[in-house]
Scaffold this motif. Sequence first.
Motif, PDB file in Angstrom:
ATOM      1  N   GLY A   1       4.195   5.505  -5.506  1.00 25.82           N
ATOM      2  CA  GLY A   1       4.251   5.445  -6.970  1.00 25.82           C
ATOM      3  C   GLY A   1       3.145   6.247  -7.628  1.00 25.82           C
ATOM      4  N   TRP A   2       1.960   6.215  -7.044  1.00 20.95           N
ATOM      5  CA  TRP A   2       0.849   7.007  -7.571  1.00 20.95           C
ATOM      6  C   TRP A   2       1.151   8.496  -7.457  1.00 20.95           C
ATOM      7  CZ3 TRP A   2      -4.781   6.596  -5.268  1.00 20.95           C
ATOM      8  CH2 TRP A   2      -5.662   7.310  -6.064  1.00 20.95           C
ATOM      9  N   ALA A   3       1.698   8.911  -6.317  1.00 18.56           N
ATOM     10  CA  ALA A   3       2.027  10.329  -6.113  1.00 18.56           C
ATOM     11  C   ALA A   3       3.120  10.789  -7.080  1.00 18.56           C
ATOM     12  CB  ALA A   3       2.468  10.553  -4.675  1.00 18.56           C
ATOM     13  N   ILE A   4       4.156   9.985  -7.243  1.00 19.64           N
ATOM     14  CA  ILE A   4       5.241  10.361  -8.148  1.00 19.64           C
ATOM     15  C   ILE A   4       4.762  10.356  -9.593  1.00 19.64           C
ATOM     16  CG2 ILE A   4       7.484   9.607  -9.059  1.00 19.64           C
ATOM     17  CD1 ILE A   4       8.164   8.673  -6.213  1.00 19.64           C
ATOM     18  N   GLY A   5       3.965   9.362  -9.972  1.00 15.20           N
ATOM     19  CA  GLY A   5       3.435   9.306 -11.334  1.00 15.20           C
ATOM     20  C   GLY A   5       2.512  10.472 -11.645  1.00 15.20           C
ATOM     21  N   SER A   6       1.705  10.865 -10.685  1.00 12.34           N
ATOM     22  CA  SER A   6       0.806  12.010 -10.901  1.00 12.34           C
ATOM     23  C   SER A   6       1.581  13.318 -10.965  1.00 12.34           C
ATOM     24  CB  SER A   6      -0.225  12.084  -9.781  1.00 12.34           C
ATOM     25  OG  SER A   6      -1.082  10.973  -9.826  1.00 12.34           O
TER      26      SER A   6
ATOM     27  N   ILE B   1       0.845  -1.200   0.000  1.00 13.12           N
ATOM     28  CA  ILE B   1       0.000   0.000   0.000  1.00 13.12           C
ATOM     29  C   ILE B   1       0.878   1.246   0.000  1.00 13.12           C
ATOM     30  CG2 ILE B   1      -1.572   1.366   1.444  1.00 13.12           C
ATOM     31  CD1 ILE B   1      -2.945  -1.264   2.200  1.00 13.12           C
ATOM     32  N   VAL B   2       1.912   1.238   0.837  1.00 14.34           N
ATOM     33  CA  VAL B   2       2.814   2.393   0.913  1.00 14.34           C
ATOM     34  C   VAL B   2       3.559   2.581  -0.409  1.00 14.34           C
ATOM     35  CG1 VAL B   2       4.878   3.274   2.066  1.00 14.34           C
ATOM     36  CG2 VAL B   2       3.044   2.253   3.412  1.00 14.34           C
ATOM     37  N   VAL B   3       4.086   1.486  -0.962  1.00 20.78           N
ATOM     38  CA  VAL B   3       4.840   1.579  -2.220  1.00 20.78           C
ATOM     39  C   VAL B   3       3.949   2.077  -3.356  1.00 20.78           C
ATOM     40  CG1 VAL B   3       6.001   0.183  -3.988  1.00 20.78           C
ATOM     41  CG2 VAL B   3       6.567  -0.127  -1.577  1.00 20.78           C
TER      42      VAL B   3
ATOM     43  N   THR C   1       1.800   5.360 -15.297  1.00 25.79           N
ATOM     44  CA  THR C   1       2.374   4.961 -14.012  1.00 25.79           C
ATOM     45  C   THR C   1       1.391   5.225 -12.885  1.00 25.79           C
ATOM     46  OG1 THR C   1       4.584   5.482 -14.835  1.00 25.79           O
ATOM     47  CG2 THR C   1       4.322   5.298 -12.458  1.00 25.79           C
ATOM     48  N   ALA C   2       0.727   6.371 -12.932  1.00 26.81           N
ATOM     49  CA  ALA C   2      -0.248   6.702 -11.894  1.00 26.81           C
ATOM     50  C   ALA C   2      -1.425   5.731 -11.913  1.00 26.81           C
ATOM     51  CB  ALA C   2      -0.735   8.136 -12.075  1.00 26.81           C
ATOM     52  N   ALA C   3      -1.880   5.361 -13.098  1.00 27.26           N
ATOM     53  CA  ALA C   3      -3.016   4.438 -13.204  1.00 27.26           C
ATOM     54  C   ALA C   3      -2.647   3.052 -12.691  1.00 27.26           C
ATOM     55  CB  ALA C   3      -3.494   4.359 -14.649  1.00 27.26           C
ATOM     56  N   ARG C   4      -1.461   2.576 -13.042  1.00 25.89           N
ATOM     57  CA  ARG C   4      -1.044   1.246 -12.566  1.00 25.89           C
ATOM     58  C   ARG C   4      -0.792   1.251 -11.066  1.00 25.89           C
ATOM     59  NH1 ARG C   4       0.903  -2.462 -16.863  1.00 25.89           N
ATOM     60  NH2 ARG C   4       0.347  -1.405 -18.792  1.00 25.89           N
ATOM     61  N   ALA C   5      -0.231   2.331 -10.548  1.00 23.90           N
ATOM     62  CA  ALA C   5      -0.005   2.419  -9.109  1.00 23.90           C
ATOM     63  C   ALA C   5      -1.340   2.501  -8.363  1.00 23.90           C
ATOM     64  CB  ALA C   5       0.866   3.628  -8.783  1.00 23.90           C
ATOM     65  N   LYS C   6      -2.315   3.189  -8.940  1.00 21.60           N
ATOM     66  CA  LYS C   6      -3.629   3.268  -8.318  1.00 21.60           C
ATOM     67  C   LYS C   6      -4.295   1.894  -8.285  1.00 21.60           C
ATOM     68  CE  LYS C   6      -6.418   6.023 -10.392  1.00 21.60           C
ATOM     69  NZ  LYS C   6      -7.463   6.878 -10.992  1.00 21.60           N
ATOM     70  N   THR C   7      -4.175   1.147  -9.371  1.00 22.14           N
ATOM     71  CA  THR C   7      -4.709  -0.220  -9.395  1.00 22.14           C
ATOM     72  C   THR C   7      -4.009  -1.092  -8.363  1.00 22.14           C
ATOM     73  OG1 THR C   7      -5.187   0.005 -11.740  1.00 22.14           O
ATOM     74  CG2 THR C   7      -5.101  -2.230 -10.863  1.00 22.14           C
TER      75      THR C   7
END
Length: 96
Positions: free
Chosen positions: A49-54, A43-45, A61-67
């Motif tokens: 990743g979602w924050a950095i991708g956004s 969850i943390v990783v 990257t943001a979409a895959r990290a969100k999934t």
Amino acid sequence: MKDISFPGASVGPNFDAVGGSVELHRIVGALLTYGVLIAVLMIVVCAVGWAIGSASGSWQTAARAKTGLFVSLFGAVLTGGALAWANWLLHLGATL
């Protein structure tokens, strides 16, 4: 006919009837602990990743990290609730 009840007597599953049940309880407890820890770390990783991708504008990257975040959150809830669900089923079985 008179109903006979014994104070302090309870009916439930006999886990001592299976050899090695103490070790089995320890193994299952350890696996559940590791499962929850890994899910929380994921969850943390994924959140990072979602924050950095956004922030960098990489929508893939943001979409895959969100999934990944939602999958790991579901895994943490499922793993954390497995013991409570098993206890509930044992209690339900004892009342039938």
